[in-house]
Scaffold this active site. Structure first.
Site, PDB file in Angstrom:
ATOM      1  N   ASP A 140       0.815  -1.207   0.000  1.00  0.00           N
ATOM      2  CA  ASP A 140       0.000   0.000   0.000  1.00  0.00           C
ATOM      3  C   ASP A 140       0.850   1.260   0.000  1.00  0.00           C
ATOM      4  O   ASP A 140       0.316   2.355  -0.160  1.00  0.00           O
ATOM      5  CB  ASP A 140      -0.949   0.004   1.211  1.00  0.00           C
ATOM      6  CG  ASP A 140      -2.398   0.037   0.778  1.00  0.00           C
ATOM      7  OD1 ASP A 140      -2.772  -0.795  -0.058  1.00  0.00           O
ATOM      8  OD2 ASP A 140      -3.152   0.909   1.255  1.00  0.00           O
ATOM      9  N   ASP A 446     -10.608  -6.409  11.293  1.00  0.00           N
ATOM     10  CA  ASP A 446     -10.460  -7.847  11.463  1.00  0.00           C
ATOM     11  C   ASP A 446     -11.510  -8.411  12.426  1.00  0.00           C
ATOM     12  O   ASP A 446     -12.123  -9.440  12.147  1.00  0.00           O
ATOM     13  CB  ASP A 446      -9.047  -8.188  11.949  1.00  0.00           C
ATOM     14  CG  ASP A 446      -8.497  -7.137  12.902  1.00  0.00           C
ATOM     15  OD1 ASP A 446      -9.298  -6.487  13.600  1.00  0.00           O
ATOM     16  OD2 ASP A 446      -7.275  -6.942  12.945  1.00  0.00           O
TER      17      ASP A 446
END
Length: 732
Positions: A140, A446
C-alpha cells in the site's frame, strides 16, 4: 479403507483441574456482593464531596464487578486443539488444496523492505507442495524500493527454498535463521553450501538496505525488469494506477529452483489509490488480493499475515488443513486463528506486549464459547467464508476434486485482467467491504469481519501449536504501545455501538455466551470508568481526611482486601503459568493502569466523537523499527518517553497526585498516632502507595533521567502545576 481413514484429523480437549479456579470464582463473587452491600448500606447522607466521591467509587466497583464476570465467563472452561498431520498426509497428500498467502505492507520507512521479504521468503518455504502455494504481497506504500526487494527475493528463493528442505531449517526466515543457527562444521560439503547461501543472503540484504538508505533506485537496476517502468506514471503514493507483477509464475515449467524443483507463485500488487481514499488500507488490500488471487491461483484456503509476522513453523499450513479437511467437522470451520506471538520482547516484557494470558487462556476460552476473534494476522481462512458465503450443509468439499480448476491465460494476460480486478472502480456499488471480504469503516476491521463470518454460521477455531506458528515485532516505546491499544479499544467500542454489535448482528446467530465474551474486548474503551475513579478520588479524599473504605479494624474491610489481593494473586499465577516472570507481571500491572487511563480513555472519546459525526476513523501503523539509542534503552528495560503527548500529561499528573497524597497520608499517620488515622484512612494510603510504586519509571523520567528518552520538560511542568492545583483544592 484402512482403520486410520476413519480417525479424526484433530481433537479437542477441555482444560483439566478447574476445581481451584471455580472455588476462587465463587469466593470472589461473595466478596464482590459484600462490597456492593457495604457501598449501598453506608452511603453518606451529608456533604456533597463525600456523597459524590462515594457514588464515584460505587460506579467504579459496579464496572469492575461486571467486567470481572465477563473475564471469568471466558476462563470458565477453555479448550485446546491438537492435530494429526500424519493422518492428513496418509489420506490427502496427493490431493492437498491450493493455499494462497496474503502479506500486507504499507510504508517502506516504518516497515523496511528487508523485513517484508523475510516474511515473504518464510511463507514461500513452507513444507508444502510449491506448485500449490502462492504468495501475494500487497504494497500500500506503492514503493519501488519494496518492489525491488521483492524482485531480489524472488531470485534468492531459488537457492533458499532447496536449502531449507536440505537443512530442515526452522525458522525459514533467512534473517531469523542465520541470526541464531550455527555453521554445520561436522560436514565440510554442507558447511560450504551453508556459507554460500548465507553470503548470498547477506549480499542481498546489504544491497537492499544500501539502496533503501539512498532512497532511490540506480538507473541500472530500473532497466532490469519492466515493472520498474510503472513508477514513471506514479504521481504520489496516495494517487496512482494499479501496479501488478507476477514475479514467479508457478505454472511456468521454467519456474524452477537451482535443483530443478518447482517454485511457488509470487505476486506483487500496489492497488490503485486515490486522494482521501476512505477505506482502511489493510481491508482494502485484503479485498483486492481476494479478487486478484481468485483469478491467478484461486486457492480454497487463504492465509493472511502482517508483513512483520514471519513463519516460525514450516508445518503451519498442514496443521491448519487438519481442521479444514477433517471429514466430520472440517466443513463447518470458516477460519483458524493462530496466536499472535512476538520475538522482540525484553526479558520482563516492559510494555506487556506478549499478551501471554490473552493468547493462552482467554482465546481458548473464546474457542469453547463459540469461537475466537479474528485478530487480523496469522489466520487461515476458507475462501468462500471470507468472500461472504453463508454456511450450509452443502459446504462440504470433495478435496480430491477441488484442484481440478486450471488457468490457461498467459502471465501477461493475467496481469492485465488482475489490474482491473484490483482497481477501486471494480468494487464501487458492490458488496465488497460490506458483505464480501473484510469490512470497511472500522479501525479493527479484522474483529468485525470475524464476527460477521461467525454470524453467517461458520465456526472458528483457535490453535496453539507446540512451536509458534508466527513471530512478529512488538512496539518498542511506551507511546507506540499506548497508541496501538488506543486504536484497538476505539475500534472495538465502535463495533459495540454499531449495528455490527454482537448483540444485534449476532442475535440468535451465535451463542449468548460468545456475545458476552466479545465484551471482554469491546468494553476496553470503558475501562477508565473503573480505573480512573480509583486513581483520582482516593488520593483527593485522603488529603481532605474523607474515608472511602471501612476502617482497618472493621470486618467490612475483609471483602475489599480479599477481592483485591486474591484477584491479583490469581492474575500472577495465570501470568507465570503462561510463561511470564514476576517482574513481567509487575510490569503488566503498571501497563494495566497506564492503558486504562490513557489508551482506553482516548479510544472512548474518539469513538463517541465519531458516533456524533465530528471525526473520522484513521488507521495508524505501528513502527516496526527504532533508533539505535531507543533500542538500547529498550533492551535495558528503560521506559521510553522522549516526546510530548497528552497521554504522558495524564500519566504524570496521576502519578504526582498519588505521590503527594501517599506521603501526605504517611505524614498524617506520624503526626496523629493517637487519633488512629491509619485505622480510618489506611486503605486509601495503601492504594496511593501502590500507585506510587507502579509509577516509579514516571518519576525517574520526570526528575532523574538525563537521556533523550526522559519525560519532556513541557510534560513535567504541566503535570506538576495540575497536580499541585488538585492538591490545593483538596486541602482548602
Amino acid at each position: 479403507m484402512g482403520e486410520n481413514d476413519y480417525l479424526p484429523l484433530f481433537e479437542t480437549r477441555a482444560s483439566r483441574g478447574r476445581f481451584l479456579f471455580k472455588l476462587y470464582v465463587l469466593t470472589i463473587f461473595v466478596a464482590i456482593c459484600m462490597i456492593l452491600v457495604y457501598r449501598v448500606s453506608y452511603l453518606p447522607v451529608e456533604g456533597a464531596v463525600e456523597i459524590w466521591s462515594w457514588i464515584g467509587m460505587f460506579v467504579a466497583e459496579l464496572w469492575f464487578s461486571f467486567y470481572w464476570f465477563i473475564t471469568q465467563l471466558i476462563r470458565w472452561n477453555p479448550v485446546y486443539r491438537y492435530t494429526f498431520k500424519d493422518r492428513l498426509s496418509q489420506r490427502y497428500e496427493k490431493d492437498l488444496p491450493r493455499v494462497d498467502v496474503f502479506v500486507c505492507t504499507a510504508d517502506p520507512e516504518i516497515e523496511p523492505p528487508t523485513m517484508v521479504i523475510n516474511t515473504v521468503l518464510s511463507m514461500m518455504a513452507y513444507d508444502y507442495p510449491p506448485e500449490k502455494l502462492s504468495v501475494y504481497l500487497s504494497d500500500d506504500g506503492c514503493s519501488d524500493l519494496t518492489f525491488y526487494a521483492m524482485l531480489e527475493a524472488s531470485r534468492f528463493s531459488k537457492h533458499w527454498l532447496p536449502f531449507c528442505k536440505k537443512f530442515e531449517t526452522e525458522p525459514r526466515s533467512p534473517e531469523a535463521y542465520f541470526r541464531t543457527a550455527l555453521e554445520p562444521l561436522d560436514d565440510p560439503l554442507k558447511a560450504k553450501e551453508w556459507l554460500f547461501v548465507k553470503k548470498l543472503y547477506m549480499d542481498m540484504k546489504n544491497q537492499i538496505e544500501a539502496t533503501t538508505k539512498l532512497g532511490k533506485l540506480p538507473e541500472a537496476i530500473c532497466k532490469e525488469n519492466k515493472g520498474f517502468r510503472e513508477w514513471n506514471f506514479v504521481s504520489s503514493r496516495r494517487d496512482h494506477q494499479t501496479i501488478l507483477e507476477i514475479l514467479i509464475d508457478g505454472r511456468d515449467p521454467q519456474a524452477m529452483d537451482n535443483e530443478g524443483q518447482p517454485l511457488p507463485t509470487l505476486v506483487y500488487l500496489a492497488r490503485e489509490k486515490r486522494p482521501q481514499y476512505p477505506h482502511n488500507f489493510k481491508a482494502g488490500a485484503m479485498n483486492a488480493l481476494i479478487r486478484v488471487s481468485s483469478r491467478i491461483s484461486n486457492g480454497p484456503i487463504i492465509l493472511n499475515v502482517d508483513c512483520d509476522m514471519y513463519s516460525n513453523n514450516s508445518y503451519s499450513v498442514r496443521d491448519a488443513l487438519c481442521f479444514f479437511m477433517d471429514e466430520e467437522q472440517g466443513h463447518k470451520i470458516g477460519y483458524i486463528q493462530y496466536p499472535q506471538v512476538f520475538e522482540s520482547l525484553t526479558k520482563n516484557d516492559i510494555y506487556c506486549n506478549a499478551l501471554n494470558a490473552e493468547m493462552k487462556v482467554e482465546f481458548p476460552g473464546l474457542d469453547a464459547n463459540g469461537g475466537p476473534l479474528y485478530i487480523g494476522t496469522g489466520c487461515f481462512h476458507r475462501r468462500e467464508a471470507l468472500s461472504g458465503r453463508k454456511y450450509s450443509n452443502e459446504c462440504k468439499v470433495d478435496w480430491k476434486k477441488v484442484n481440478d480448476t486450471k488457468v490457461e491465460e498467459s502471465t501477461g494476460v493475467l496481469e492485465e485482467v488482475c489490474r482491473v480486478l484490483a482497481s477501486c472502480t471494480y468494487e464501487e456499488n458492490s458488496e465488497w467491504g460490506k458483505e464480501m471480504g473484510l469490512k470497511y469503516g472500522c479501525p479493527v476491521e479484522d474483529v468485525i469481519t470475524g464476527l460477521s463470518i461467525q454470524c453467517r454460521g461458520w465456526r472458528s477455531v483457535y490453535f496453539i501449536p507446540e512451536r509458534e506458528g508466527f513471530l512478529g515485532l512488538a512496539p518498542t516505546t511506551l507511546l507506540q504501545t499506548l497508541i496501538q491499544h488506543k486504536r484497538w479499544s476505539e475500534g472495538d467500542f465502535q463495533i459495540l455501538l454499531s449495528r455490527h454489535s454482537p448483540f444485534l448482528l449476532g442475535h440468535k446467530r451465535i451463542p449468548l455466551r460468545l456475545q458476552l465474551s466479545y465484551c471482554n474486548y469491546l468494553l476496553w474503551a470503558t475501562s477508565w470508568f473503573g480505573v480512573l475513579p480509583y486513581l483520582v478520588v482516593p488520593p483527593f479524599c485522603l488529603l481532605r481526611g474523607i474515608s472511602l473504605f471501612p476502617k482497618v479494624s472493621s470486618p467490612w474491610i475483609q471483602p475489599f482486601t480479599y477481592a483485591i489481593f486474591a484477584n491479583r494473586a490469581y492474575d500472577l499465577v495465570e501470568f507465570v503459568w503462561s510463561g511470564g516472570t514476576f517482574q513481567g507481571w509487575w510490569n503488566g500491572q503498571r501497563m494495566w493502569v497506564f492503558k486504562r487511563t490513557t489508551s482506553h480513555l482516548f479510544g472512548f472519546s474518539d469513538a463517541i466523537r465519531k458516533l456524533l459525526g465530528s471525526t473520522k476513523s484513521a488507521f495508524v501503523i505501528t513502527a516496526k523499527v527504532a533508533d539505535e539509542d531507543v533500542s538500547e534503552r529498550y533492551e535495558k528495560e528503560m521506559m521510553e518517553f522522549g516526546v510530548s503527548s497528552p497521554m504522558f500529561n495524564i500519566l504524570a499528573t496521576l502519578a504526582l497526585l498519588n505521590m503527594f497524597s501517599f506521603f501526605g497520608g504517611i505524614k498524617m499517620v506520624i503526626m496523629n498516632v493517637e487519633s488512629k488515622v491509619f485505622d480510618l484512612l489506611g486503605m486509601q494510603i495503601i492504594l496511593c502507595g501502590l500507585i506510587f510504586f507502579i509509577s516509579l519509571p514516571i518519576y525517574q523520567g520526570l526528575f532523574f533521567r538525563k537521556d533523550s528518552g526522559r519525560m519532556p520538560n513541557s510534560v513535567t511542568y504541566k503535570s506538576i502545576i495540575v497536580s499541585l492545583l488538585a492538591c490545593s483544592i483538596a486541602l482548602y
